[in-house]
Scaffold this motif. Structure first.
Motif, PDB file in Angstrom:
ATOM      1  N   GLY A   1      -2.059   0.492  -0.812  1.00  0.00           N
ATOM      2  CA  GLY A   1      -2.075  -0.939  -1.233  1.00  0.00           C
ATOM      3  C   GLY A   1      -0.813  -1.523  -1.848  1.00  0.00           C
TER       4      GLY A   1
ATOM      5  N   GLU B  16       6.797  -9.824  -1.053  1.00  0.00           N
ATOM      6  CA  GLU B  16       6.099  -9.423   0.352  1.00  0.00           C
ATOM      7  C   GLU B  16       5.217 -10.758   0.724  1.00  0.00           C
ATOM      8  OE1 GLU B  16       3.493  -6.378  -0.100  1.00  0.00           O
ATOM      9  OE2 GLU B  16       3.979  -5.606   1.726  1.00  0.00           O
TER      10      GLU B  16
ATOM     11  N   GLU C   3       1.276   4.693  -1.885  1.00  0.00           N
ATOM     12  CA  GLU C   3       1.916   4.047  -0.403  1.00  0.00           C
ATOM     13  C   GLU C   3       1.747   2.412  -0.559  1.00  0.00           C
ATOM     14  OE1 GLU C   3       3.620   5.697   1.620  1.00  0.00           O
ATOM     15  OE2 GLU C   3       2.827   7.676   1.346  1.00  0.00           O
ATOM     16  N   LEU C   4       2.860   1.732  -1.445  1.00  0.00           N
ATOM     17  CA  LEU C   4       2.709   0.635  -1.695  1.00  0.00           C
ATOM     18  C   LEU C   4       3.251  -0.828  -0.648  1.00  0.00           C
ATOM     19  CD1 LEU C   4       3.262   1.381  -5.264  1.00  0.00           C
ATOM     20  CD2 LEU C   4       1.214   1.279  -4.133  1.00  0.00           C
TER      21      LEU C   4
ATOM     22  N   GLY D  62     -12.787  -3.936  -5.451  1.00  0.00           N
ATOM     23  CA  GLY D  62     -11.849  -3.061  -6.155  1.00  0.00           C
ATOM     24  C   GLY D  62     -12.289  -2.362  -7.286  1.00  0.00           C
TER      25      GLY D  62
ATOM     26  N   ARG E 104      -1.256  -0.154 -11.813  1.00  0.00           N
ATOM     27  CA  ARG E 104      -2.469   0.034 -12.510  1.00  0.00           C
ATOM     28  C   ARG E 104      -3.037   1.526 -12.369  1.00  0.00           C
ATOM     29  NH1 ARG E 104      -6.561  -5.208 -11.979  1.00  0.00           N
ATOM     30  NH2 ARG E 104      -7.869  -3.653 -13.518  1.00  0.00           N
TER      31      ARG E 104
ATOM     32  N   LYS F  30     -12.893   5.181  -0.503  1.00  0.00           N
ATOM     33  CA  LYS F  30     -13.317   3.667  -0.267  1.00  0.00           C
ATOM     34  C   LYS F  30     -12.485   2.712   0.626  1.00  0.00           C
ATOM     35  CE  LYS F  30     -12.279  -0.070  -2.711  1.00  0.00           C
ATOM     36  NZ  LYS F  30     -12.582  -1.174  -1.829  1.00  0.00           N
TER      37      LYS F  30
ATOM     38  N   PHE G 111       5.985   9.621   6.508  1.00  0.00           N
ATOM     39  CA  PHE G 111       5.921   8.057   6.184  1.00  0.00           C
ATOM     40  C   PHE G 111       5.708   7.833   4.688  1.00  0.00           C
ATOM     41  CE2 PHE G 111       4.740   3.754   5.881  1.00  0.00           C
ATOM     42  CZ  PHE G 111       5.641   2.948   7.051  1.00  0.00           C
TER      43      PHE G 111
ATOM     44  N   VAL H 202      -1.719  -3.084  -7.792  1.00  0.00           N
ATOM     45  CA  VAL H 202      -2.694  -2.214  -7.992  1.00  0.00           C
ATOM     46  C   VAL H 202      -2.217  -0.887  -8.111  1.00  0.00           C
ATOM     47  CG1 VAL H 202      -4.841  -1.263  -7.122  1.00  0.00           C
ATOM     48  CG2 VAL H 202      -4.455  -3.486  -6.634  1.00  0.00           C
TER      49      VAL H 202
END
Ligand code: TAP
Length: 488
Positions: A241, A392, A263-264, A223, A248, A190, A458, A245
């Motif tokens: 993201g 951020e 990967e935040l 979402g 969650r 998605k 990464f 999220v």
């Protein structure tokens, strides 16, 4: 203007014959797109619009996926998996090479579409996003061929659910799909609601490459569609993201047996010592924080500068900022494009407005009257605990503080909940190499920044997530140990 009007009337620098298939497909859709499930596009059902952030105009209408769409996509991926894995690494590599070559063939079209949809300067999508996405497919085609020799004791996970953000739409897709396919998995992906267009063009490229049906499925929507994928009968969730999220998703998958990589976000330190080449460090910083309007997970968004050179460095930086050009993302001379959406623009504006500390310098550039634009901004003299030093911003806003000793620099650098990337500038390589391992960060760059390659893992630590994308580490995240034993 919608995308079909734009591409029918605009000379966007593609020789028509070189991109005819993809361009014709794009224009033929009539600005209405469905999902890509089991090798075919579904009838467009509508539900949301994609807008051009540079002028607010509607580019296309996209389809909000239902539970039935997600179920159909997962079932198609499940059906396709045994045959896809059974092709073996060499068989799959043929398709990955074909995808890479088609991305290359249509690179101008992808670059223009990406800049229209996301607002990033065309120079960046043309020279960075799209070539890196191609490189990812080439690299993983090579790795697919190697895997039987190099990873004989590992096998594919099965069906992977993948959810990606809007800041590097095609590149994040490549980071997810290329390694998954190389290792023999099938996927349901998605894209972000703001930026689904290049993912749909990529789906058409899968069709052109003759990829077996069901291997790649793309469903669009907000979402809630991501939540459906997380809850679906999949073997892995790969998410890029926000930390909120990601948290969650971790809760939702706990105990499910699903493999997970996250990967935040980040608040990456950019450390400048007094012996650094200050002019180079300024250029690096322009790239670290104003590349993609600062909407970069690893953006060097927190400047930590050695006290003896702080004043001189800030002066050089302000002078350089005032030369940045902000404007139409399709203008090749532009340095800073549009913010992805008015909602994100408001988030940035509100966060900066909430700050009363320090001194703010706003770049001299005139902003376009229409569209979502935010000027490059520097806020100096902040305290480490100030909100803007901790949160951020995900926009073109750099915050800065000073340090006295290398130990102070390390303590300040590590003083956030994140740990994605860090940059150190010093002419003293011993100092830089001493500092690097002390930084709580998945990646450390020395006298350079934003250096990425498909062959290098990464990813972050702490609240920046876990797992790696790229390189061997990224590949192993799409496999599990084979259930066979071998003699010692
Ligand atoms: P998010 O709001 O977290 O959205 C990311 C993706 O998740 C989107 O596709 C989103 O759909 C979907 N989503 C939203 N809520 C969901 C839920 N409850 N369950 C499942 N999926 C859900 O992040 P964003 O604003 O697009 O991207 C910015 C963030 O991504 C920043 O924090 C940035 O640092 C991070 N990022 C990290 C990296 C790496 S490699 N660490 C790279 C790029 C970006 P919609 O778009 O439709 O809402």
């Amino acid at each position: 203007m919608t995308i079909s009007e734009i591409f029918e009337t605009m000379d966007y620098g593609v020789a028509p014959e070189s991109a005819a298939d993809a361009l014709a497909w794009l224009v033929d859709q009539g600005d209405r797109f469905g999902h890509f499930i089991d090798g075919a596009f579904t009838e467009p059902g509508g539900g949301f619009e994609s807008r051009n952030p540079a002028n607010g105009e509607v580019l296309a209408t996209l389809t909000q996926a239902t539970q039935a769409d997600v179920d159909a996509a997962v079932k198609a991926a499940r059906r396709a998996h045994p045959k896809w894995e059974g092709l073996g690494g060499h068989g799959r590599a043929r398709y990955l090479y074909a995808l890479a070559r088609l991305l290359q063939k249509h690179s101008r079209l992808f670059a223009v579409l990406e800049s229209l949809d996301n607002g990033k300067p065309i120079r960046e999508s043309r020279d960075i996003d799209i070539p890196l996405a191609q490189r990812h497919f080439y690299f993983h085609a090579g790795m697919a061929q190697l895997m039987e020799d190099e990873l004989p004791d590992r096998e594919a996970l099965g069906v992977c659910g993948q959810v990606i953000p809007w800041n590097f739409p095609l590149l994040m897709l490549a980071w997810k799909i290329a390694p998954a396919l190389a290792m023999g998995n099938t996927v349901v992906l998605k894209p972000a609601e703001y930026t689904s267009l290049t993912a749909l063009l990529f789906a058409d490229v899968c069709r052109q490459a003759g990829l077996p049906k069901g291997v790649v499925n793309i469903v669009t929507g907000d979402g809630s569609v991501g939540e459906m994928i997380v809850a679906a009968d999949v073997d892995k969730i790969a998410f890029t993201g926000s930390t909120a999220v990601g948290r969650r998703i971790r809760e939702a998958t706990a105990g499910s047996g699903k493999s997970l990589t996250l990967e935040l976000g980040g608040k990456s330190p950019y450390i400048v010592f007094d012996d650094a080449d200050l002019d180079s460090a300024v250029e690096g910083l322009v790239d670290a924080i104003w590349f993609n309007q600062g909407q970069v997970c690893c953006a060097g968004s927190r400047l930590l500068v050695h006290e003896p050179v702080a004043e001189a460095f800030h002066a050089k930086l302000r002078a350089r900022m005032d030369k940045l050009r902000v404007g139409d993302p399709l203008d090749k001379s532009i340095d800073v494009g549009a913010i992805v959406d008015p909602v994100q623009l408001k988030t940035i504006t509100d966060l900066v407005a909430s700050n009363t500390a320090g001194q703010t310098h706003v770049a001299a550039a005139a902003l376009p009257v229409e569209g979502s634009f935010y000027p490059p901004t520097l806020i100096t003299g902040l305290n480490p605990a100030d909100r803007l030093m901790q949160e951020e911003i995900f926009g073109p806003v750099l915050v800065s503080t000073t340090f006295r000793t290398p130990a102070d620099a390390v303590a300040l650098a590590n003083n956030t909940r994140y740990g994605l990337a860090a940059t150190v500038w010093s002419e003293n390589i011993n100092l830089a190499l001493d500092i690097a391992p002390k930084l709580a960060s998945g990646i450390v760059w020395i006298n350079g920044t934003n250096l990425m390659d498909a062959a290098a893992g990464f990813g972050g630590i702490r609240e920046s997530g876990f797992g790696r994308e790229g390189g061997w580490e990224g590949l192993s995240g799409y496999t599990r140990p084979k259930g066979t034993s071998k003699p010692l």
